[in-house]
Every structure is written in C-alpha cells, then in structure tokens.
Write an enzyme that holds these catalytic residues in place. Structure first.
Site, short mmCIF file in Angstrom:
data_model
loop_
_atom_site.label_atom_id
_atom_site.label_comp_id
_atom_site.label_asym_id
_atom_site.label_seq_id
_atom_site.Cartn_x
_atom_site.Cartn_y
_atom_site.Cartn_z
N ASP A 168 -10.14 -68.69 8.77
CA ASP A 168 -11.05 -69.83 8.91
C ASP A 168 -12.30 -69.78 8.01
O ASP A 168 -12.96 -70.79 7.81
CB ASP A 168 -11.51 -69.97 10.36
CG ASP A 168 -10.43 -70.57 11.25
OD1 ASP A 168 -9.31 -70.76 10.75
OD2 ASP A 168 -10.71 -70.84 12.43
N MET B 261 -5.55 -75.62 9.38
CA MET B 261 -6.27 -74.92 10.45
C MET B 261 -7.77 -74.94 10.21
O MET B 261 -8.24 -75.26 9.12
CB MET B 261 -5.75 -73.50 10.59
CG MET B 261 -4.50 -73.42 11.46
SD MET B 261 -4.04 -71.72 11.84
CE MET B 261 -2.98 -71.99 13.26
N ALA C 40 -6.68 -49.36 3.35
CA ALA C 40 -7.87 -48.83 2.68
C ALA C 40 -8.66 -47.93 3.63
O ALA C 40 -9.13 -46.85 3.22
CB ALA C 40 -8.75 -49.98 2.19
#
Ligand code: F6P
Length: 318
Positions: A135, A177, A25
């Site tokens: 995360d 995670m 993009a």
C-alpha cells in the site's frame, strides 16, 4: 553496551513481494555479524504459539526471487490482548532472544510499539520495524517493500485489458488495492495512461469522468479500493446512466469492471523491491547491533534512516 547474540525476524500483516529478500538479508547479514538468527512463523500469531525456527545460511537459499514469505504471515487478534503479548514476551525470554525485527505494515508497527514501549510494554528487548506492504502507506518512508512490484503487476494487467477494451470499444474501470491510500492507484494510473484516477485522498468527480470519457470508446479508469465511492462496481453503476444519457457521447459505449485484488500481492519481487528489501534488512540488523529500539527503517530521498515511526503512529492514534 552489551553485544546482543540472538535476534529474531518475522513478517506480519498482509504479505508483500520482497518479504523473502528481506528475510534473506537479515539472516545472512546477521550470521556475518556472528548473531544467532531465528525466524518466527506467522508473525505475532507464531510468537504467541512458540513457532520459532533456527535459521542458517541454507534456510534462505533460493528465495530471493519468490513472492510471499517463507516465514508465512498472519493478522493476530490474540496479540492485541495483554495476555497474548505477555505470552509472546515469555516465549522470547525463554529462547534468549534479545531483539525482534518485524517486516509489516501499520498494524504490525502498532503491535511492536504496544509490545516493547517503556511505559506499558511487556518485553524489554529491542524492536525494529521495516515497512512491508504493497500500500505504500507508512509514515516516514517514501517507499515500502512490495509497492513497486504491485504497481508493475497492475500495469501489466491493464496493458492486457487495453487490448480487449480496444477491440470492443469498451471502457474499463480497474480497481486496485489500497485500503486507505491512493498511492498504488496514482502510480498505476499514470503508468497505464488512465483517463481518470480515483483515490481516497481526493473526492471523485463524476462530472469530470463523464465529460472526459463520453468522447472515447476504450478508456481506462483506475480506482483505489478505498475510494469514497466504494470501489469499481459502484463507480460503474453510477457512471453507466450518465454515459447512456450523454448527448454527444458514444451511445454504444459500455463499461467493464476488473478488480485486480490479491493478484497484486503475489509474484516475483521486482529488482527495485529486492534491493530495497536487502538494504532495509541490513539496516535493521545494524540498528539492533547499535542498541536502537522502537524505531523503523525508512527510505527518504534514496537514503536509509531510522525514524521514530512506531512512536509517531501511537501519537497519531492517541
Ligand atoms: O494492506 C495491504 C492490503 O493488500 C490492502 O491493500 C488490502 O485492503 C488488504 O491488505 C487486504 O487484506 P486481506 O489480505 O486480509 O484481505
């Protein structure tokens, strides 16, 4: 305001599915806006080592569906030094680059701030961050690029674990995670019907887990790697004796541990991550064209906006 002509884009820190659509993009929209666009390989490391790559329309062909990042990524110790940053700034000046767009996590944001802040920075170009990390732990944005894909990958894996868990009447403790954040664990736990979700944000209640799972033979417990217990292996060691001793529990019941690890970082980005990455890539280019700097593109309540996250992070750290 002077119109800028040359920009650079890089990915930094842990890779996240969606970094490629982001690069695409920035490049394609940048070209549409008559900018010259360079890619920097291996993040800050490549910035210091002069790993610049001229990007044209074709250099981002057929990458929208690919995980990882075509520009590669790294965590750079050298950029943490003043000398490293001075070298990086010199390389950008020699290339005539006026704005740097970086897709990465908290460490990458801190790097941008160190590099270009008005007081102690070493580069006077524009810097814009975009949140790229599985995360989902970046201040100012509801979602980070890569989070959705990672959650879907983990949920798919747990659906498979359910089959074998059910066949053997075994409980599975699945570690996902999230070094400092329980966002992946919470989303994965809810979507996969976990019996308990252990996150760094809350104290893990061993009594509550024993109480709940003692009566069942094939439960899923999701734990974030950053939970204070210290991960799935440690939780299993703590739980097993409780289960063995449970008076009304299933004496045959046992645990198996599955650590999903880096599997969550790979794979084709979900449609949601591709769209977020696209929109954030476009917004990053618009930001530098508007002369903005030391800001991050963030998504809040479905709207994209520029936040002072780079500066806020420093304030928090100070
Ligand atoms: O920050 C993203 C992340 O995947 C964390 O969830 C994890 O703790 C860490 O990166 C792993 O880092 P590395 O790939 O350097 O081992």
């Amino acid at each position: 305001m002077k119109k800028i002509k040359k920009i650079a884009v890089m990915t930094s820190g842990g890779d996240a599915p969606g970094m490629n659509p982001f690069i695409r993009a920035v490049v394609r929209y940048g070209l549409d806006k008559d900018l010259e666009v360079f890619g920097i390989e291996e993040g800050y490391k490549g910035l210091i080592k002069n790993q610049f790559k001229y990007m044209d329309f074709d250099s981002v062909c057929n990458i929208i569906q690919q995980g990882g990042t075509i520009l590669k990524t790294a965590r750079s110790k050298e950029f943490m030094t003043h000398e490293g940053r001075v070298k990086a700034a010199q390389n950008l000046r020699e290339m005539g680059i006026e704005a740097l767009i970086c897709c990465g996590g908290n460490g990458s944001y801190a790097g941008l701030y160190e590099f270009a802040n008005k007081d102690t920075g070493v580069w006077d170009g524009l810097v814009i961050g975009a949140p790229g990390t599985i995360d989902n732990d970046i201040i100012g944005t509801d979602y980070t690029i890569g989070f959705d894909t990672a959650v879907n990958t983990a949920v798919e894996a747990i659906d498979k674990l359910r089959d074998t868990g059910d066949a053997h009447s075994r409980h599975f403790i699945v570690e996902v995670m999230g070094r400092h954040s329980g966002d992946i664990a919470k989303a994965v736990g809810v979507a996969s019907g976990a019996r308990y979700i252990a996150t760094p944000e809350t104290k893990t209640d061993i009594g509550a887990i024993v109480e709940t799972i003692g009566r069942h033979g094939h439960d899923i417990i999701v734990i974030a790697e950053g939970d204070e217990i210290g991960g799935a292996d440690k939780l299993a060691k703590i739980l097993q004796p409780h289960l063995d001793a449970a008076e009304n529990g299933d004496k045959e019941a046992e645990f198996r541990v599955c650590i999903l690890g880096h599997v969550q970082r790979g794979g084709s980005p979900s449609a949601r991550d591709r769209i977020l990455a696209h929109d954030m890539g476009v917004a990053s280019v618009d930001a530098v064209l508007a002369g903005e700097t030391l800001k991050a593109v963030s998504s809040r309540c479905g709207e994209l906006l520029l936040t002072a996250t780079l500066v806020e992070k420093q304030a928090v750290a100070a």
